[in-house]
Motif scaffolding. Structure first.
Motif, PDB file in Angstrom:
ATOM      1  N   GLY A  47       0.911  -1.209   0.466  1.00 19.57           N
ATOM      2  CA  GLY A  47      -0.304  -0.006   0.139  1.00 19.57           C
ATOM      3  C   GLY A  47       0.533   1.162  -0.065  1.00 19.57           C
ATOM      4  O   GLY A  47       1.508   1.725   1.119  1.00 19.57           O
ATOM      5  N   VAL A  48       0.880   2.067  -0.964  1.00 16.30           N
ATOM      6  CA  VAL A  48       2.184   3.200  -0.963  1.00 16.30           C
ATOM      7  C   VAL A  48       1.108   4.432  -0.660  1.00 16.30           C
ATOM      8  O   VAL A  48       1.748   5.087   0.363  1.00 16.30           O
ATOM      9  CB  VAL A  48       1.750   3.499  -2.658  1.00 16.30           C
ATOM     10  CG1 VAL A  48       2.232   4.648  -3.040  1.00 16.30           C
ATOM     11  CG2 VAL A  48       2.678   2.144  -3.336  1.00 16.30           C
ATOM     12  N   SER A  49      -0.077   4.153  -0.513  1.00 21.39           N
ATOM     13  CA  SER A  49      -0.909   6.266  -0.690  1.00 21.39           C
ATOM     14  C   SER A  49      -2.319   5.654  -0.761  1.00 21.39           C
ATOM     15  O   SER A  49      -2.987   4.359  -1.306  1.00 21.39           O
ATOM     16  CB  SER A  49      -0.622   7.326  -1.579  1.00 21.39           C
ATOM     17  OG  SER A  49      -1.087   8.846  -1.439  1.00 21.39           O
ATOM     18  N   CYS A  50      -3.184   6.542   0.061  1.00 20.02           N
ATOM     19  CA  CYS A  50      -4.395   7.161   0.190  1.00 20.02           C
ATOM     20  C   CYS A  50      -4.865   8.252   0.054  1.00 20.02           C
ATOM     21  O   CYS A  50      -4.522   8.877   0.933  1.00 20.02           O
ATOM     22  CB  CYS A  50      -5.249   5.641   1.019  1.00 20.02           C
ATOM     23  SG  CYS A  50      -5.291   6.479   2.942  1.00 20.02           S
ATOM     24  N   ILE A  51      -6.281   8.231   0.025  1.00 16.50           N
ATOM     25  CA  ILE A  51      -6.606   9.149   0.444  1.00 16.50           C
ATOM     26  C   ILE A  51      -8.418   8.968   0.639  1.00 16.50           C
ATOM     27  O   ILE A  51      -9.139   8.714  -0.033  1.00 16.50           O
ATOM     28  CB  ILE A  51      -6.814  10.305  -1.331  1.00 16.50           C
ATOM     29  CG1 ILE A  51      -7.464  12.080  -1.124  1.00 16.50           C
ATOM     30  CG2 ILE A  51      -7.347   9.885  -2.128  1.00 16.50           C
ATOM     31  CD1 ILE A  51      -7.295  12.875  -1.725  1.00 16.50           C
ATOM     32  N   TYR A  59      -2.736   9.741   3.402  1.00 15.59           N
ATOM     33  CA  TYR A  59      -1.345   8.477   3.887  1.00 15.59           C
ATOM     34  C   TYR A  59      -0.577   7.903   2.913  1.00 15.59           C
ATOM     35  O   TYR A  59      -1.263   8.437   1.791  1.00 15.59           O
ATOM     36  CB  TYR A  59      -2.529   7.013   4.672  1.00 15.59           C
ATOM     37  CG  TYR A  59      -1.810   6.220   5.885  1.00 15.59           C
ATOM     38  CD1 TYR A  59      -0.882   5.246   4.107  1.00 15.59           C
ATOM     39  CD2 TYR A  59      -1.333   6.022   6.482  1.00 15.59           C
ATOM     40  CE1 TYR A  59       0.532   4.482   4.675  1.00 15.59           C
ATOM     41  CE2 TYR A  59       0.302   5.306   6.910  1.00 15.59           C
ATOM     42  CZ  TYR A  59       0.440   4.615   6.209  1.00 15.59           C
ATOM     43  OH  TYR A  59       1.646   3.264   6.145  1.00 15.59           O
ATOM     44  N   TYR A  60       0.516   7.899   3.652  1.00 18.78           N
ATOM     45  CA  TYR A  60       1.729   7.956   2.968  1.00 18.78           C
ATOM     46  C   TYR A  60       2.851   6.964   3.310  1.00 18.78           C
ATOM     47  O   TYR A  60       2.833   6.447   4.612  1.00 18.78           O
ATOM     48  CB  TYR A  60       2.194   8.631   2.638  1.00 18.78           C
ATOM     49  CG  TYR A  60       1.469  10.151   1.554  1.00 18.78           C
ATOM     50  CD1 TYR A  60       1.652  10.919   2.363  1.00 18.78           C
ATOM     51  CD2 TYR A  60       2.022   9.891  -0.319  1.00 18.78           C
ATOM     52  CE1 TYR A  60       1.052  11.741   1.621  1.00 18.78           C
ATOM     53  CE2 TYR A  60       0.854  10.737  -0.672  1.00 18.78           C
ATOM     54  CZ  TYR A  60       0.676  11.897   0.847  1.00 18.78           C
ATOM     55  OH  TYR A  60       0.106  13.240  -0.320  1.00 18.78           O
ATOM     56  N   ALA A  61       2.904   5.666   3.105  1.00 18.88           N
ATOM     57  CA  ALA A  61       3.629   4.294   3.181  1.00 18.88           C
ATOM     58  C   ALA A  61       5.371   5.476   3.543  1.00 18.88           C
ATOM     59  O   ALA A  61       6.004   6.097   2.557  1.00 18.88           O
ATOM     60  CB  ALA A  61       4.313   3.744   2.562  1.00 18.88           C
ATOM     61  N   ASP A  62       5.768   5.081   4.756  1.00 23.17           N
ATOM     62  CA  ASP A  62       7.349   5.343   4.723  1.00 23.17           C
ATOM     63  C   ASP A  62       7.701   5.774   3.356  1.00 23.17           C
ATOM     64  O   ASP A  62       8.644   6.313   3.271  1.00 23.17           O
ATOM     65  CB  ASP A  62       7.454   4.323   5.804  1.00 23.17           C
ATOM     66  CG  ASP A  62       6.630   5.119   7.072  1.00 23.17           C
ATOM     67  OD1 ASP A  62       6.779   3.906   8.307  1.00 23.17           O
ATOM     68  OD2 ASP A  62       6.476   5.707   7.350  1.00 23.17           O
TER      69      ASP A  62
END
Length: 124
Positions: A47-51, A59-62
């Motif tokens: 999972g990379v990112s979501c809105i 949200y962003y993965a580290d």
């Protein structure tokens, strides 16, 4: 009919940028969360990112924080993933997915609909 179509992938040199698009049809982003995921050969989906709907939370993965930016244009029913300072480890097939929800999550099992993916290759 819910449909997601990704575009914008390609071959880019390390340090370069790409902007992925996820065009949605059959539903409105006003009520749906969009997530971006990627899967490299031989690796698990990440999972990379979501809105969330209306863009209230992201949200962003580290691994991509500070380099990737997610945004949505609800008028165009499209979500974007701006990817800067790309590194070879970003090479993967990138997918967008959606679920009717108010929260933002990168838990793949939470999503109901997926696009077909777009290839991103970072190489010199």
């Amino acid at each position: 009919q819910v449909q997601l179509v990704e575009s914008g992938g390609g071959l880019v040199q390390p340090g370069g940028s790409l902007r992925l698009s996820c065009a949605a049809s059959g539903f409105t982003l006003d009520y749906y969360t969009i997530g971006w995921f990627r899967q490299a050969p031989g690796k698990e989906r990440e999972g990379v990112s979501c809105i969330s709907r209306s863009g209230r939370s992201t949200y962003y993965a580290d691994s991509v924080k500070g380099r990737f930016t997610i945004s949505s244009d609800n008028a165009k029913n499209t979500v974007y993933l701006q990817m800067n300072s790309l590194i070879p480890e970003d090479t993967a097939v990138y997918y967008c997915a959606t679920v009717r929800a108010s929260y933002c999550t990168v838990r793949g099992r939470s999503y109901d609909y997926w696009g077909q993916g777009t290839q991103v290759t970072v190489s010199s």
